[in-house]
Design a protein around this motif. Structure first.
Motif, PDB file in Angstrom:
ATOM      1  N   GLU A  41      -7.490  -0.894  -8.998  1.00 46.24           N
ATOM      2  CA  GLU A  41      -8.339  -1.538  -8.154  1.00 46.24           C
ATOM      3  C   GLU A  41      -9.817  -1.532  -8.495  1.00 46.24           C
ATOM      4  O   GLU A  41     -10.556  -2.073  -7.691  1.00 46.24           O
ATOM      5  CB  GLU A  41      -8.253  -0.758  -6.735  1.00 46.24           C
ATOM      6  CG  GLU A  41      -6.905  -1.000  -6.420  1.00 46.24           C
ATOM      7  CD  GLU A  41      -6.496  -0.349  -4.762  1.00 46.24           C
ATOM      8  OE1 GLU A  41      -7.378   0.659  -4.439  1.00 46.24           O
ATOM      9  OE2 GLU A  41      -5.496  -0.521  -4.339  1.00 46.24           O
ATOM     10  N   GLN A  87       0.904  -1.279   0.101  1.00 46.14           N
ATOM     11  CA  GLN A  87       0.218  -0.093   0.084  1.00 46.14           C
ATOM     12  C   GLN A  87       0.794   1.256   0.005  1.00 46.14           C
ATOM     13  O   GLN A  87       0.676   2.244  -0.811  1.00 46.14           O
ATOM     14  CB  GLN A  87      -1.197   0.089   1.133  1.00 46.14           C
ATOM     15  CG  GLN A  87      -2.437   0.864   1.167  1.00 46.14           C
ATOM     16  CD  GLN A  87      -3.045   0.214   0.062  1.00 46.14           C
ATOM     17  OE1 GLN A  87      -3.126  -0.729  -0.648  1.00 46.14           O
ATOM     18  NE2 GLN A  87      -4.192   1.235  -0.147  1.00 46.14           N
ATOM     19  N   HIS A 111      -3.575   3.826 -10.266  1.00 48.20           N
ATOM     20  CA  HIS A 111      -3.914   3.090  -8.830  1.00 48.20           C
ATOM     21  C   HIS A 111      -5.201   2.561  -8.620  1.00 48.20           C
ATOM     22  O   HIS A 111      -5.493   1.894  -8.675  1.00 48.20           O
ATOM     23  CB  HIS A 111      -3.168   3.820  -7.634  1.00 48.20           C
ATOM     24  CG  HIS A 111      -3.557   3.171  -6.430  1.00 48.20           C
ATOM     25  ND1 HIS A 111      -3.699   3.872  -5.470  1.00 48.20           N
ATOM     26  CD2 HIS A 111      -3.815   1.924  -6.217  1.00 48.20           C
ATOM     27  CE1 HIS A 111      -3.951   2.819  -4.194  1.00 48.20           C
ATOM     28  NE2 HIS A 111      -3.750   1.931  -4.718  1.00 48.20           N
ATOM     29  N   ARG A 161       2.233   1.717  -3.488  1.00 49.56           N
ATOM     30  CA  ARG A 161       1.229   2.213  -4.447  1.00 49.56           C
ATOM     31  C   ARG A 161       0.847   3.586  -4.538  1.00 49.56           C
ATOM     32  O   ARG A 161       0.378   4.339  -5.261  1.00 49.56           O
ATOM     33  CB  ARG A 161      -0.143   1.374  -4.412  1.00 49.56           C
ATOM     34  CG  ARG A 161       0.025  -0.004  -4.857  1.00 49.56           C
ATOM     35  CD  ARG A 161      -1.216  -0.774  -5.041  1.00 49.56           C
ATOM     36  NE  ARG A 161      -1.581  -1.138  -3.733  1.00 49.56           N
ATOM     37  CZ  ARG A 161      -1.804  -2.583  -3.219  1.00 49.56           C
ATOM     38  NH1 ARG A 161      -1.407  -3.471  -4.006  1.00 49.56           N
ATOM     39  NH2 ARG A 161      -2.189  -2.799  -1.869  1.00 49.56           N
TER      40      ARG A 161
HETATM   41 NI    NI Z   1      -5.080   1.411  -2.942  1.00 49.60          NI
END
Ligand code: NI
Ligand code: NI
Ligand code: NI
Lengths: 263, 263, 263, 263, 263, 263
Positions: free
Chosen positions: D216, D88, D212, D91
């Protein structure tokens, strides 16, 4: 133009369904007239459109023209169906469409009304979804329209029983914005239209378009859709659909087969 | 079969919860009996199923069998939990399931009832979601069930207070389709069942399946899900859950710890 | 701190809007005070927060501070707008926030209130969404907030007319959890707060967080979003927005241009 | 700090894994050091970060510290796992992170590397995903990371065989941006870093954040997630996981049970 | 069983297409035999399945049995098509399926092969998607299968030209995991199978199932789907499809009509 | 028409960029000419369109006309930007568009080319994405275009370095379908066009439309989008964008500010 009446004044367009001998059924001809009127109103810069019946009768609209449905073996509710094109025209019209309802609203007409932006009726207003009486498999976008607007148990009750929802219950369910006495209905609708006209047309049309996009945001995967489509296909190739259309034409209750026991 | 009673006639199956000494708690045994009955009804070609309690009592069902919940350190509401399997069986049953409600409906039983297609109760019907009393973190699919069916502020009130919602308010909220006097309840439910039986079973089952797919279309990303799962894990490894289960077993109010001040 | 009053006792925080000379408008200063209070309450382990006005007046809050809105040519409702930050703070606060409403709630304040978890008002409570009066294009996440909480025809009525929804109708619509007589309002809110405090804070905060994630799960594609953003941009560069802000400042009705006829 | 070495100059931060006696395994301690360095670089306004091993060895990193994995009965890859926090952090780091790879990259280290923005290696670089050797059920967000970056048949080959992918094939697969001779590796990485430093940091960080979010955006429904989570739970409660960890600790090949024939 | 040969040993099942007089076309009979074998292997606890042709010939499989396609006026690729059922069986088989390819793979057989988990071929392997030669509108889930596995420009080249992609290019595109000399093919496939058998079957089956769910996570809205379905319907009711099937049967090049100029 | 040359024969339309003094920059005028040509080809029933430069030069197209970009304070890449309209026209053109590439392709021209259906170039073909040189925040739909077509690490390398990707690497990455010697380029493109013309135009246009819908199916929530939009806004109001445009105009390297250290 023969099946509807229209007026345009003070930025407000009005469309009245006027073919009561067919109970204002949404035939391809009538649908084309409505779409043409919406296009005209758009070019005239309409800030609100009122969709109504020409006079207060027992039936606001009987819905799809059943004699225009395919007999069998072909999807009766495809994307390019006239009614589907009308729903799309209402959803993408760049100003609010107010439905003014007197009398009962059946099947496809019910889908039309709930796609209007604001709905006002009198005590005679009533709403039913009838595919379960016709043996017809409803399309997924139509089901989503109802799911986006009504509590899920009510959507199911309407689709599973095909019975009418009366005016008072419709108001409690927010199926309509409000129910007013018949004598006040036109005034109430006009007042709402005048209020909208006095507001910013730009602000309103952006909100309508964004809500439209969000309404269609419930998406499913292709494989799920194809599964449901296969169920629908089995239905419109099946005996219930044939019997439903036949019974409707003969004005008798359908006699649906019992479902085959499943493994 | 001992915990439920069933009948089948005229295409209508009926399942009566009948284990009142345990307040019709949804034990693994009872759940398995219900699922077996649904499977049987499916093979018999049922066009409607009625889910009810065997007699009018103060409690319709107490919900999860708390003594069957894990003590701690393991997800108490996994996908393969018996109740979750029952919810799935109701959602995928190819005909409508009508819940007939007398008395109070607690916790997991409330999740079961809202997963039914149509819900009719009498004035004693009442509904509560109880995980906040047990210190239990509810599963995400269960929260989505409630969000799909009730206004968001009401879902939160129910989950945050664990208090009962009475019959009249439940009707206004469309938590139920309708509330009728106790004396008329069976007749009303049977009438609804008969109407459904007279409609096209094919049309209805396609609509149910499509609505089911659309209901599950609210998706979140894996990373969001894993974040929520980590919160849930902290909860079922935590002290509130231990205390909640303990207090329930000892029939006393739980004494939950204050949350630690956060950075 | 000058624009709000706060208290904290027995795990319950309370925030009272207290700047009635500006009708409790949500100025950047007031918003920052509220966010700071929420942060403090979080560090104190609050299990419930009450958000209210300091005294019962005709207006609960006038909404956005119009004199803090940009004149033109720049998005008036960006992600980092003070009010947007407050909405985010309420949504991510790890315990329920109860809105206690007396008087009318306008525009951005209405968005704030519906983002609270539970809403209780008295008979003077009323709610209006006002961008159509200002010529302002609302942001998509804000529209989604309303769509997630209210029937679609009501969302449209509110956004298209900018008229007030009164207390009784708000209760029927579940815009609020309940309406109680003014004399009982504080007691009712406190009772709800006490109930929540007695439940498991862990169970509640997990449910709140999961519902939050599910609420934001209505997603649209980048190209759709960019299309809507282009409509919004045309609006905040357009004449309606200039006129709307001007009219509001001069306390007169706006005189919006007619929309140009479209091809 | 003891397990890594860091430098910062000319807007470029560098982190060297430096705990070869443990084959640079990503222990909680090492992970915390890396995250702290990233935080420091962020505060220093780094425009690029290089992540590398301190010296060219046979192994770049052995991946998860297997002796820190839970023995059994608890999800070994939860959201708040140290390595997950590191992924995390990479990212969401507001500038590019370049992985410079010499030697083999195993398991969790492979997930770390593919989460870097740009990857450059020499001919000794090689990559393997090892959960199938440990009997460990990988987390869904981790699988999505690989699916977002590699052809699906390659993801499956890596997860199902746990064998190494060599440098040349890795380059063809775009698992890495490029493979260069060992003697040129540092120069190539530095040249790439210098190019990035000369570009607009603002333009780059917006693009990274948007990519990013889009990465997701593959979302699944709660019920699907819970189904997969139940499979994962059965796995980490099962015998393969116990045997896999045991065998790894004893430096022998695992002897997994045959799967039970399924109904 | 007559159209395929099967073996099972050491946890590895093998299915050989063996109906070369029909070029191993995936007739309903052959598909049913393959599905039955997969079911049997599942009950035997297979940890890998190899799908191959019985002998090295010019054609691995000709794809759909064109003489089993409907002549016209009905969706030729519905959800319950035999080949679709086979794809579903491969995707949900709880262990890896390795395709071993010698010779050319056409149309539906290409869809079958890319749905296998791992694909290994020799220098004669070649792949073509042929609906553009048949005038057939491909189904959306099938298009998604290709989009999930191949670069978009390659998917389009294959669908728009219907030309063969040779072995070397297929390897570069990761359409296959690897290409090996014909003499080494069986050994290579067996080695891969043995590696998989030595790994944790539980870990592998969870990963396969999660990747399957993520692969189907590209969802579109019902209205978009219905739009595409209307295009597909126009196609399978149209003249190209009739001509394409006719020409195929007569072993001649189709003579497709020019598209009508559009408004 | 002055900036492009067009031909139409045998169902194949051809558009040649022909304004080399401006390096075929995609000015609003040129874009409008291309869109008009596509519309004309559509009305002529084109079955393939070739998009090329008029002659083989060092630059295929310089991309956006930088002197037509807004100086600052306004989104430089809105939905209704001319280039965005061109991308949409290519994506919705009902037949394949083949890009034939000689020389370097910069910025917006690169986005145009990857939106073509098939891409064939010679050894001089090269591709760069240049917003990081201009300080420009790219739009989300544009980033999605690249993500849908190229490996993620390559998208990042291109966006973060703004360096050219040469012909051979472009072929390996499937950024192009194939690279052929300059002398064979026209023949290769024409052969591909002839093959497509010989296939079913109906089958091809349905596949193209469905792939288009699936390509846009990566959706994000409104709140995520608004967050990214706020980052973009900060960028186009910021100093990097001003400097980038200025430097480009003055044909010098930009001198971007260091990012402010962050909290
Ligand atoms: Ni994320
Ligand atoms: Ni639409
Ligand atoms: Ni599937």
């Amino acid at each position: 133009m023969a099946l509807i009446q229209t007026t345009f004044a003070d930025s407000v367009g009005s469309i009245s369904l006027d073919h009561y001998e067919k109970r204002n059924a949404l035939s391809e001809s009538m649908v084309n007239e409505i779409i043409a009127s919406l296009d005209k109103f758009k070019s005239q810069g309409a800030r609100t459109v009122i969709l109504r019946s020409a006079s207060a009768e027992k039936v606001w609209s009987a819905g799809h023209s059943v004699d225009e449905l395919p007999r069998a073996d072909i999807d009766p509710l495809p994307y390019d169906d006239p009614l589907e094109r009308l729903l799309q025209a209402v959803r993408t019209f760049p100003a609010p469409v107010i439905a003014m309802i007197q009398g009962s609203v059946w099947g496809g007409a019910c889908d039309l009304v709930i796609n209007c932006d604001i709905i006002i009726g009198d005590e005679t207003a009533a709403f039913a979804i009838t595919p379960a009486k016709l043996g017809l498999p409803y399309n997924v976008s139509g089901l989503l329209n109802f799911m986006n607007r009504l509590p899920l148990v009510v959507v199911k009750e309407m689709f599973f029983t095909a019975d009418l929802i009366g005016a008072e219950r419709a108001e409690n369910l927010s199926l309509v914005n409000k129910i007013v006495p018949a004598a006040e209905l036109e005034a109430e609708v006009n007042k709402m239209a005048q209020t909208i006209v006095s507001r910013s047309a730009t602000s309103i049309s952006v909100a309508k378009e964004a809500l439209h996009a969000l309404s269609e945001a419930s998406s499913i995967s292709p494989i799920q859709y194809e599964y449901i489509q296969s169920l629908r296909r089995n239905a419109y190739f099946g005996s219930d659909y044939l019997e439903g259309i036949q019974a409707f034409t003969e004005k008798r209750a359908p006699n649906f087969s019992k479902p085959a026991p499943k493994a």
